[in-house]
Design a protein around this motif. Structure first.
Motif, mmCIF file in Angstrom:
data_model
loop_
_atom_site.group_PDB
_atom_site.id
_atom_site.type_symbol
_atom_site.label_atom_id
_atom_site.label_comp_id
_atom_site.label_asym_id
_atom_site.label_seq_id
_atom_site.Cartn_x
_atom_site.Cartn_y
_atom_site.Cartn_z
ATOM 1 N N GLN A 244 0.730 -1.338 0.030
ATOM 2 C CA GLN A 244 0.019 -0.139 0.145
ATOM 3 C C GLN A 244 0.661 1.228 -0.009
ATOM 4 O OE1 GLN A 244 -2.732 0.200 3.257
ATOM 5 N NE2 GLN A 244 -3.705 2.096 2.741
ATOM 6 N N ALA A 245 1.981 1.195 0.738
ATOM 7 C CA ALA A 245 3.027 2.483 0.651
ATOM 8 C C ALA A 245 3.318 2.786 -0.619
ATOM 9 C CB ALA A 245 4.006 2.156 1.700
ATOM 10 N N GLU A 246 3.173 1.883 -1.418
ATOM 11 C CA GLU A 246 3.812 2.214 -2.958
ATOM 12 C C GLU A 246 2.795 2.437 -4.034
ATOM 13 O OE1 GLU A 246 7.340 -0.095 -4.254
ATOM 14 O OE2 GLU A 246 7.712 -0.494 -2.116
ATOM 15 N N ALA A 247 1.778 2.902 -3.637
ATOM 16 C CA ALA A 247 0.415 3.152 -4.532
ATOM 17 C C ALA A 247 0.612 3.879 -5.606
ATOM 18 C CB ALA A 247 -0.684 3.701 -3.471
ATOM 19 N N VAL A 248 1.432 5.128 -5.572
ATOM 20 C CA VAL A 248 1.842 5.943 -6.441
ATOM 21 C C VAL A 248 2.512 4.935 -7.351
ATOM 22 C CG1 VAL A 248 3.063 7.952 -7.152
ATOM 23 C CG2 VAL A 248 1.731 7.912 -5.213
ATOM 24 N N ARG A 249 3.709 4.466 -7.020
ATOM 25 C CA ARG A 249 4.402 3.588 -7.947
ATOM 26 C C ARG A 249 3.897 2.612 -8.557
ATOM 27 N NH1 ARG A 249 8.783 -0.496 -6.128
ATOM 28 N NH2 ARG A 249 9.515 -1.191 -8.062
ATOM 29 N N ALA A 250 2.923 2.030 -7.950
ATOM 30 C CA ALA A 250 1.929 0.848 -8.582
ATOM 31 C C ALA A 250 1.056 1.472 -9.703
ATOM 32 C CB ALA A 250 1.096 0.300 -7.569
ATOM 33 N N HIS A 251 0.500 2.579 -9.464
ATOM 34 C CA HIS A 251 -0.321 3.265 -10.471
ATOM 35 C C HIS A 251 0.622 3.469 -11.647
ATOM 36 C CE1 HIS A 251 -3.953 5.368 -11.697
ATOM 37 N NE2 HIS A 251 -3.204 6.305 -12.156
ATOM 38 N N ALA A 252 1.597 3.930 -11.406
ATOM 39 C CA ALA A 252 2.554 4.311 -12.714
ATOM 40 C C ALA A 252 2.790 3.042 -13.354
ATOM 41 C CB ALA A 252 3.615 5.349 -12.108
ATOM 42 N N GLN A 253 3.112 2.052 -12.653
ATOM 43 C CA GLN A 253 3.278 0.730 -13.336
ATOM 44 C C GLN A 253 2.204 0.241 -14.100
ATOM 45 O OE1 GLN A 253 6.458 -0.910 -13.817
ATOM 46 N NE2 GLN A 253 5.176 -2.229 -15.053
ATOM 47 N N ALA A 254 1.075 0.292 -13.498
ATOM 48 C CA ALA A 254 -0.032 -0.002 -14.140
ATOM 49 C C ALA A 254 -0.302 0.545 -15.678
ATOM 50 C CB ALA A 254 -1.484 -0.119 -13.351
ATOM 51 N N GLU A 255 -0.303 1.636 -15.429
ATOM 52 C CA GLU A 255 -0.507 2.850 -16.819
ATOM 53 C C GLU A 255 0.672 2.366 -17.784
ATOM 54 O OE1 GLU A 255 -0.555 6.873 -15.575
ATOM 55 O OE2 GLU A 255 -2.877 6.750 -15.401
ATOM 56 N N ALA A 256 1.605 2.049 -17.433
ATOM 57 C CA ALA A 256 2.921 1.791 -18.299
ATOM 58 C C ALA A 256 2.779 0.537 -18.702
ATOM 59 C CB ALA A 256 4.326 2.138 -17.702
ATOM 60 N N SER A 257 2.242 -0.594 -18.286
ATOM 61 C CA SER A 257 2.175 -1.885 -18.601
ATOM 62 C C SER A 257 1.148 -2.377 -19.623
ATOM 63 C CB SER A 257 2.408 -2.680 -17.351
ATOM 64 O OG SER A 257 2.508 -4.172 -17.629
ATOM 65 N N ALA A 258 1.436 -3.170 -20.548
ATOM 66 C CA ALA A 258 0.395 -3.293 -21.285
ATOM 67 C C ALA A 258 0.193 -5.107 -21.007
ATOM 68 C CB ALA A 258 0.771 -3.282 -22.756
ATOM 69 N N ILE A 259 1.129 -5.783 -20.201
ATOM 70 C CA ILE A 259 1.018 -7.181 -20.081
ATOM 71 C C ILE A 259 0.778 -7.340 -18.557
ATOM 72 C CG2 ILE A 259 2.291 -9.326 -20.193
ATOM 73 C CD1 ILE A 259 3.956 -8.023 -22.451
#
Length: 86
Positions: free
Chosen positions: A63-78
């Protein structure tokens, strides 16, 4: 808690929602994004249980890395990005 819409007794957006979102520079999906489908969900659950449908999880973030997780989800197609709240 979602407000109930006058349309078909389903949760809906409160008055002024779109204007507040736009003012905050937040993009929102058109309503409704999905329709409730209990039968379809049961069929999907059966496919997952039988291993005929598999979900590829690419990244798991705390949870503490929610911003990073969101950025990864937007950048990843797989694969899926999972955010853990435990």
């Amino acid at each position: 808690m979602p407000r109930w819409s006058h349309r078909r007794g389903r949760p809906g957006r409160s008055p002024g929602f779109a204007e507040r979102a736009r003012a905050a520079s937040v993009r929102v999906a058109p309503e409704p994004l999905v329709e409730p489908d209990g039968h379809g969900l049961a069929e999907l659950a059966a496919l997952v249980d039988s291993a005929r449908l598999q979900i590829r999880v690419e990244h798991v973030f705390p949870q503490a890395e929610a911003v990073r997780a969101h950025a990864q989800a937007e950048a990843s197609a797989i694969g899926k990005t999972v955010l853990c709240f435990s």
